[in-house]
Design a protein around this motif. Structure first.
Motif, PDB file in Angstrom:
ATOM      1  N   LEU A  40       9.799   0.404  -4.499  1.00 34.65           N
ATOM      2  CA  LEU A  40       8.853   2.277  -4.488  1.00 34.65           C
ATOM      3  C   LEU A  40      10.439   2.754  -5.376  1.00 34.65           C
ATOM      4  O   LEU A  40       9.758   4.476  -5.825  1.00 34.65           O
ATOM      5  CB  LEU A  40       8.938   2.053  -3.750  1.00 34.65           C
ATOM      6  N   GLY A 292       6.813   5.201  -5.691  1.00 34.85           N
ATOM      7  CA  GLY A 292       6.750   6.050  -5.357  1.00 34.85           C
ATOM      8  C   GLY A 292       6.308   7.323  -5.359  1.00 34.85           C
ATOM      9  O   GLY A 292       5.518   7.360  -4.703  1.00 34.85           O
ATOM     10  N   GLU A 295       2.316   6.644  -6.737  1.00 35.92           N
ATOM     11  CA  GLU A 295       1.929   7.037  -5.377  1.00 35.92           C
ATOM     12  C   GLU A 295       1.184   8.588  -5.199  1.00 35.92           C
ATOM     13  O   GLU A 295       0.151   8.611  -4.382  1.00 35.92           O
ATOM     14  CB  GLU A 295       2.282   5.961  -4.740  1.00 35.92           C
ATOM     15  N   SER A 300      -1.734   8.063  -3.528  1.00 35.89           N
ATOM     16  CA  SER A 300      -2.300   6.429  -3.149  1.00 35.89           C
ATOM     17  C   SER A 300      -3.552   5.421  -3.759  1.00 35.89           C
ATOM     18  O   SER A 300      -4.044   5.067  -3.405  1.00 35.89           O
ATOM     19  CB  SER A 300      -1.745   6.154  -2.235  1.00 35.89           C
ATOM     20  N   TYR A 311       3.035   1.475  -0.555  1.00 37.01           N
ATOM     21  CA  TYR A 311       3.343   2.903   0.046  1.00 37.01           C
ATOM     22  C   TYR A 311       2.648   3.467   1.130  1.00 37.01           C
ATOM     23  O   TYR A 311       3.370   4.335   2.410  1.00 37.01           O
ATOM     24  CB  TYR A 311       2.090   3.585  -1.203  1.00 37.01           C
ATOM     25  N   LEU A 333       9.306   8.749  -1.122  1.00 41.19           N
ATOM     26  CA  LEU A 333       7.471   9.057  -0.871  1.00 41.19           C
ATOM     27  C   LEU A 333       7.587  10.485  -1.879  1.00 41.19           C
ATOM     28  O   LEU A 333       6.574  10.559  -1.740  1.00 41.19           O
ATOM     29  CB  LEU A 333       6.611   8.897   0.375  1.00 41.19           C
TER      30      LEU A 333
END
Length: 459
Positions: A40, A292, A295, A300, A311, A333
């Motif tokens: 990620l 990441g 995402e 997602s 994720y 994230l």
């Protein structure tokens, strides 16, 4: 380097069904989880590079052809040489935020002469003190040890943690209830097949990264199918985007640009688009975002099902008590900005910035300003691509300068009649930009799939 690769070895257990056709789940400690989480942190350009170096070379959607096209562009098309180098050879999130150096001022009359300034962005190698003097790098071993004591940023989960991993990379802490875990895995029959001990090395890790990007069942593909992906498990582009909350807030103020596309009527496919440098800048930004961050931008819902699950597991399932630091989740994230400010567009299409820190160009205090700069990575006016220039962007996102003669030759080579071509002007906003980003992950016809075949977008 080869010795280091040979030393990478770790073991874990897997449960296989009776037919020996599917990995039901794996039970692993932090080694495997840390590697999955590391995926990620990788910028998309770095993933392209890794896949290209495999034997045989692999591609990821239209991002590989985007990368190759930018690599073939003459340096004159970029604001500075540093722009091209950072696009094509980026650092991952952890490298770009890891404290790497300390600086101090040797000016005896300076109020900052006793200050040891922490430098946390590898793209800046010069620090100018508030007094105007160039600060010197610290060679104090105690300070270096202090930085080292912060821990290895490549380790994300605590060494005592243990996890259950599904075939499609859903991750559950081994502290979750037994029945609940089986339910999450979709297992209702306790009459399993067999248990195996699996050893992964560097080669298997590379295969895992590759397979995560093309398959819904990466563990089965590697452990049982020797890296071959079954057709039923192979990923395909699915139109539609889910807005993250931050993107919802940005839609009302989103920039707009006009893209002139040329469509073959008989196939309803985009042959190419004529684009100015702002659209090419948008495509360049795809390569700088880490996986990441992609995402997060796409909620997602990237079509990379295993990566989506990975994720989501880190974001929603794994507790802070299993992580080395509670800050790791946000750092991975929350769309980190890992390039210097002068390489981030001042009016970005994609909301990928974060709060300014020491990695910014200026660290301002009430008594003065410390300036970060670089001889190698010169300022790029907040852009990558120089203008005004018209570029040709093909359906697979290959970027080349636009020339009339070469375009006429293209029609002749493809034996396409002008009567079979129509020209449209499309408005590109945040929705369209995210749709192109999503299509670029799995499709080699990213423009057609994102702009013509997406029923959610208005033309």
């Amino acid at each position: 380097m080869s010795d280091a690769k040979d030393n990478i070895k770790f073991c874990f257990k897997v449960m296989i069904n009776k037919q020996k056709t599917k990995v039901l789940f794996a039970e692993a400690d932090t080694d495997l989880i840390d590697i999955l989480v590391t995926f990620l942190t990788l910028p998309m350009a770095m993933i392209v590079i890794i896949l290209k170096r495999l034997e045989p070379p692999n591609a990821i959607g239209s991002l590989t052809t985007l990368y190759d096209g930018l690599a073939n562009l003459d340096s004159i098309n970029f604001w500075k040489e540093g722009c091209k180098e950072m696009l094509l050879n980026p650092k991952n999130v952890e490298q770009s935020h890891k404290p790497i150096e300390r600086f101090f001022c040797e000016n005896e009359d300076c109020s900052w002469k006793y200050v040891r300034l922490l430098h946390i962005n590898m793209y800046y190698d010069i620090v100018t003190c508030i007094c105007g003097e160039i600060m010197k790098r610290s060679e104090d071993e105690d300070e270096e040890n202090e930085v080292d004591s912060l821990g290895d940023d490549r380790v994300f989960t605590k060494s005592t943690s243990s996890f259950i991993i599904s075939d499609d990379l859903q991750i559950f802490p081994n502290t979750t209830g037994f029945i609940r875990t089986l339910t999450n895995l979709g297992i209702t029959d306790l009459d399993f097949g067999e248990q195996r001990h699996v050893t992964f090395g560097f080669s298997e890790i590379m295969d895992l990264l590759k397979t995560c990007l093309v398959s819904r069942t990466p563990l089965s593909d590697i452990i049982l199918n020797k890296g071959q992906v079954n057709d039923f498990a192979r990923l395909k582009f699915e139109p539609g985007i889910l807005f993250h909350e931050m993107e919802k807030e940005a839609t009302s103020d989103s920039k707009k640009m006009i893209l002139r596309v040329h469509i073959q009527k008989s196939t309803n496919k985009i042959l190419f688009a004529q684009a100015e440098e702002d659209f090419v800048d948008l495509l360049c930004s795809f390569l700088t975002i880490n996986l990441g961050g992609v995402e997060c931008l796409l909620g997602s819902n990237t079509c990379l099902k295993s990566i989506d699950n990975l994720y989501t597991s880190i974001a929603d399932i794994i507790d802070d008590k299993n992580l080395v630091s509670a800050h790791i989740r946000n750092r991975l994230l929350m769309k980190p900005k890992h390039l210097p400010d002068d390489y981030i567009s001042k009016t970005p299409f994609l909301p990928i910035s974060e709060k300014r820190s020491f990695s910014s160009d200026y660290y301002i205090r009430r008594w003065g300003t410390v300036i970060f700069s670089s001889l190698k990575y010169l300022k790029c006016k907040g852009k990558y691509i120089r203008g005004p220039t018209m570029y040709k962007v093909t359906d697979d996102l290959t970027v080349t300068p636009f020339f009339m003669l070469s375009t006429l030759s293209f029609f002749e080579e493809q034996k396409i009649c002008l009567s079979d071509v129509k020209e449209l002007e499309l408005e590109i906003r945040l929705e369209e930009a995210l749709s192109i980003l999503k299509a670029s992950l799995t499709s080699t016809s990213a423009l057609t799939d994102s702009l013509l075949k997406n029923p959610m977008l208005k033309k």
